[in-house]
Enzyme design. Structure first.
Site, PDB file in Angstrom:
ATOM      1  N   LEU A 441      73.794  32.314  31.545  1.00 11.24           N
ATOM      2  CA  LEU A 441      72.997  31.085  31.500  1.00 11.24           C
ATOM      3  C   LEU A 441      72.796  30.611  30.074  1.00 11.24           C
ATOM      4  CD1 LEU A 441      70.242  32.043  34.108  1.00 11.24           C
ATOM      5  CD2 LEU A 441      72.198  30.514  34.465  1.00 11.24           C
ATOM      6  N   GLY A 442      72.791  31.531  29.116  1.00 17.16           N
ATOM      7  CA  GLY A 442      72.598  31.143  27.729  1.00 17.16           C
ATOM      8  C   GLY A 442      72.505  32.351  26.834  1.00 17.16           C
ATOM      9  N   GLY A 444      70.753  33.663  22.978  1.00 19.53           N
ATOM     10  CA  GLY A 444      69.761  33.353  21.963  1.00 19.53           C
ATOM     11  C   GLY A 444      69.685  34.461  20.942  1.00 19.53           C
ATOM     12  N   GLY A 445      68.730  34.314  20.010  1.00 24.75           N
ATOM     13  CA  GLY A 445      68.587  35.297  18.955  1.00 24.75           C
ATOM     14  C   GLY A 445      68.111  36.640  19.454  1.00 24.75           C
ATOM     15  N   GLY A 447      68.870  37.920  22.729  1.00 26.48           N
ATOM     16  CA  GLY A 447      69.662  38.488  23.802  1.00 26.48           C
ATOM     17  C   GLY A 447      70.453  37.442  24.564  1.00 26.48           C
ATOM     18  N   THR A 448      71.126  37.897  25.645  1.00 25.62           N
ATOM     19  CA  THR A 448      71.933  37.048  26.511  1.00 25.62           C
ATOM     20  C   THR A 448      71.306  37.030  27.901  1.00 25.62           C
ATOM     21  OG1 THR A 448      73.919  37.654  25.285  1.00 25.62           O
ATOM     22  CG2 THR A 448      74.239  36.647  27.447  1.00 25.62           C
ATOM     23  N   VAL A 449      71.244  35.841  28.518  1.00 29.99           N
ATOM     24  CA  VAL A 449      70.600  35.683  29.825  1.00 29.99           C
ATOM     25  C   VAL A 449      71.671  35.433  30.887  1.00 29.99           C
ATOM     26  CG1 VAL A 449      68.895  34.411  31.179  1.00 29.99           C
ATOM     27  CG2 VAL A 449      68.538  34.737  28.725  1.00 29.99           C
ATOM     28  N   LYS A 463      67.875  39.193  31.400  1.00 26.68           N
ATOM     29  CA  LYS A 463      68.041  39.080  29.955  1.00 26.68           C
ATOM     30  C   LYS A 463      68.342  40.452  29.353  1.00 26.68           C
ATOM     31  CE  LYS A 463      65.671  37.643  25.713  1.00 26.68           C
ATOM     32  NZ  LYS A 463      64.450  37.065  25.146  1.00 26.68           N
ATOM     33  N   ASP A 560      57.933  31.380  18.811  1.00 27.82           N
ATOM     34  CA  ASP A 560      59.227  30.696  18.840  1.00 27.82           C
ATOM     35  C   ASP A 560      59.183  29.524  19.814  1.00 27.82           C
ATOM     36  OD1 ASP A 560      61.826  30.251  18.007  1.00 27.82           O
ATOM     37  OD2 ASP A 560      62.713  31.630  19.454  1.00 27.82           O
TER      38      ASP A 560
END
Length: 756
Positions: A441-442, A444-445, A447-449, A463, A560
């Protein structure tokens, strides 16, 4: 089923078992002698490791570095002080060319050539005592009929050997004989790495000049030199570029000057590779390596010794290629059908069996079933060992990631079993289709979802976080426990976690309609969110942050806040997500000293400067999101000239210059009420003030936005001061036994019992 078929099946099963053994079968032509990517020849001379030239990785150390001079034809290989190498072998010997010393005279007795005739040194002791002159392959040799020659150890080890010869007539000299008349040879002791040669004359060769004007002395490979009477007149051999004669000398070398017992204790410097063994050097200095029986190759390479196929070499096996089965380091033989015994014995090994055919069949079937059982047993044992290894690894990660601490927290908190579920690694692997790329799904800084579907058909977001600092496991577990208790409609729900993997995995509720960032800035979206929806999204986000700051116990600073961390469902309801950078605030403190984390464009300048994290840091980041909703621009965007512009700075500057209406999204200006827009602009400007103390709290921001929305949806209701105080009071929930408040429905939803 005939006996031949049964024999075939037995052999097939046996071969299957052998193929599962990790043996490498090679022939002598395929054995590597140098490291990969290193040259193994200089001209026509092979250069086996530990010798080498070129990169430092190609030779063991400086004592084994050789030089390949390609300006000569053929190329010249040399070692140390330009000593020419004739041959290298990884069996512990090499041949080099060393000089011949001479002592020549005229007929009247005058010296004409005294090349190296007085205490001339030859040695390799500067190479770390791993090279010695072979006492078994070399002989000290002197030539002449008026000669006395000495060989002396140059290190003072009390060794001296002498050859003295006179012969009155040439006829006394015997061709091919080196026993003291015209030619003298003597042995040298073991273990010497340097020596001096001295050459003298009794009568200056005046009596033998016609057939022997010179004396010669040298150390030489005994298998190379064969005395000839003509050598007394002129002994010229292998003349180098300086005009001097040279003869081959055999050196014994060792890979190190340690004994085998000492060398094996230090595996980092031990020189022998796999399938090899250590051998004490035969010349008393250090050790060499040799391939084990059934293996051939270079024992100094990590995988240099490789299995030889004895079945293809009739000299190695006695059973013939048909009945021969190669094994790692050995081979096996089978007797033909109807025979039994030791098939390796040539001629008499296999003898006819006296059993009847039925007994042969029974024995054959029994052997076949035995092999089949053995194969199945081995596979089952390997499977069980692999499973046990995986379980141990899972237990290690579970303990390392604080699994037992989390279980303790769950058991001590009433009603937490369902809120903080501990998933197994296998459950999440199946839910995410083994973490397929198509499920992402995406990223980020933190981890990965991945999108996943649990066995109960519930869709979740999984995640995979980055590695957690082991020193902060207790804090991580506390955050999991507290976050799992949050049940605010505008905060993404944490459903549980998995601690059986190297990095913890968190499981959240799945939100269907991507992020606010996507809807404002994403390709094809073109900021088509209506003003009403934008105002509602801002209000819901502020309510969620106000809840985290004021109602959670302990309070939570998100750290964040950005449009990419605000998810939307199909009804454009906002959900604050990604608490990877969040910090829990102790109840007795208002700020935390911490390393600066966040996203450029959203970072609080005061936090960036002082590293003091406060709730007002989230207020600043929310102000940037609010400006994104108003302008449709990114937090950092290009101004058209290729330079990046900070949206917050540009917005504040535009407010000060009275040009703020020029940067608003056209859709907002068209749909929104100018008076309400002015209120939101002023609110955003206050959120973006440089000093945190001048910014409003998130409760105040939420209350003001709630008032605007209520006034917008029910314009006949004015938000009087008493109403505002009531809303503010409703947000300020107590720190213990708190309840969640939904400001849109004016309802209390769920008791958190001291959580959040």
């Amino acid at each position: 089923m005939g006996p031949q078929v049964l024999v075939f099946l037995i052999r097939f099963l046996f071969l299957f078992l052998l193929l599962s053994w990790p043996a490498v079968v090679a022939t002598s032509s395929t054995f590597p002698i140098a490291k990969p990517h290193c040259k193994d020849k200089c001209g026509n001379i092979s250069v086996p490791y530990p010798f080498g030239f070129g990169d430092k990785d190609c030779y063991r150390d400086e004592s084994f570095r050789v030089n390949c001079n390609s300006t000569f034809n053929p190329p010249k290989l040399s070692i140390l002080d330009e000593t020419v190498v004739q041959e290298l072998s990884f069996q512990g010997q090499l041949r080099v060319f060393l000089g011949v010393i001479t002592d020549c005279y005229t007929k009247s007795g005058q010296q004409t050539d005294t090349s190296f005739n007085d205490a001339t040194f030859f040695g390799f002791n500067q190479m770390g005592n791993t090279f010695t002159f072979s006492n078994t392959e070399n002989k000290f040799t002197a030539l002449g009929c008026d000669t006395k020659a000495y060989i002396v150890d140059s290190n003072g080890k009390n060794f001296k050997s002498e050859c003295g010869m006179t012969c009155n007539n040439k006829s006394d000299v015997i061709n091919g004989s080196c026993t003291g008349i015209g030619c003298c040879q003597t042995s040298i002791p073991k273990g010497y790495d340097s020596y001096d040669l001295t050459l003298r004359s009794y009568k200056n060769h005046t009596l033998v000049y016609d057939y022997n004007p010179c004396s010669y002395a040298f150390l030489v490979d005994k298998n190379w030199y064969n005395f000839s009477i003509s050598d007394l007149l002129d002994f010229t051999r292998n003349v180098d570029e300086y005009g001097f004669s040279q003869v081959p000398v055999v050196l014994d070398w060792a890979v190190d000057n340690k004994s085998c017992e000492v060398a094996k204790k230090d595996q980092a410097t031990y020189g022998c590779g796999k399938n090899s063994y250590c051998v004490e050097s035969k010349n008393s200095h250090g050790y060499i390596c040799s391939c084990s029986h059934g293996y051939e190759g270079n024992p100094y390479l990590p995988d240099g010794c490789q299995d030889i196929n004895e079945c293809k070499d009739p000299k190695e096996n006695t059973c013939g290629s048909i009945n021969c089965i190669n094994l790692p380091g050995s081979y096996n033989c089978s007797c033909p059908l109807g025979y039994h015994g030791d098939a390796k014995k040539d001629g008499t090994g296999c003898i006819p069996t006296t059993q009847n055919p039925n007994q042969v069949i029974q024995d054959t079937v029994g052997v076949g079933l035995g092999f089949l059982f053995l194969v199945i047993s081995i596979l089952l044992v390997l499977w069980a060992l692999q499973k046990r290894k995986k379980n141990k690894l899972k237990q290690k990660f579970f303990r390392q990631n604080g699994g037992f601490l989390l279980k303790q927290q769950i058991s001590s908190c009433e009603g937490l079993d369902e809120a903080a579920k501990i998933f197994t690694a296998e459950e999440l692997r199946q839910a995410s289709n083994n973490y397929a790329q198509s499920q992402i799904l995406g990223r980020g800084g933190y981890g990965t979802v991945y999108k996943g579907v649990l066995p109960n058909h519930r869709t979740v977001a999984i995640k995979k976080s980055r590695k957690v600092d082991e020193n902060q496991i207790e804090q991580f577990i506390n955050e999991v426990v507290i976050l799992s208790q949050i049940n605010h409609r505008n905060v993404v729900k944490l459903l549980g976690c998995c601690l059986e993997t190297e990095v913890p995995i968190l499981v959240y509720e799945f939100v269907t309609n991507k992020t606010l960032f996507h809807h404002i800035h994403g390709e094809g979206c073109n900021s088509l969110i209506s003003w009403d929806n934008r105002l509602r999204i801002a209000t819901e986000t502020s309510e969620a942050l106000a809840y985290l700051h004021s109602a959670a116990s302990p309070p939570i600073i998100h750290r964040d806040v950005k449009s990419a961390n605000i998810l939307l469902d199909d009804n454009y309801t906002a959900k604050v997500s990604d608490f990877g950078a969040s910090r829990l605030v102790p109840l007795d403190r208002t700020q935390i000293s911490t390393l600066v984390q966040g996203t450029l464009g959203y970072l609080d300048p005061e936090y960036l400067r002082s590293s003091q994290l406060t709730e007002k840091s989230d207020v600043y980041s929310f102000g940037v999101v609010l400006v994104e909703l108003l302008t449709g621009k990114k937090a950092l965007y290009s101004d058209g000239s290729g330079r990046q512009t900070n949206l917050a700075v540009h917005f504040v500057t535009s407010v000060e210059e009275g040009k703020v209406w020029e940067i608003l999204d056209n859709q907002i200006v068209t749909e929104g009420c100018r008076e309400k827009l002015q209120v939101v602009l002023e609110l955003a400007e206050r959120c973006l003030r440089l000093k945190g103390e001048e910014r409003p709290t998130m409760k105040e921001v939420a209350m003001e936005l709630q008032g605007l929305r209520r006034d917008q949806t029910q314009p006949w209701v004015a938000l009087n001061p008493e109403e505002g105080e009531r809303l503010l009071g409703e947000l300020a929930l107590p720190h213990h036994n708190t309840v969640e408040y939904n400001s849109l429905t004016d309802e209390a939803l769920m008791s958190l019992d001291g959580g959040r």
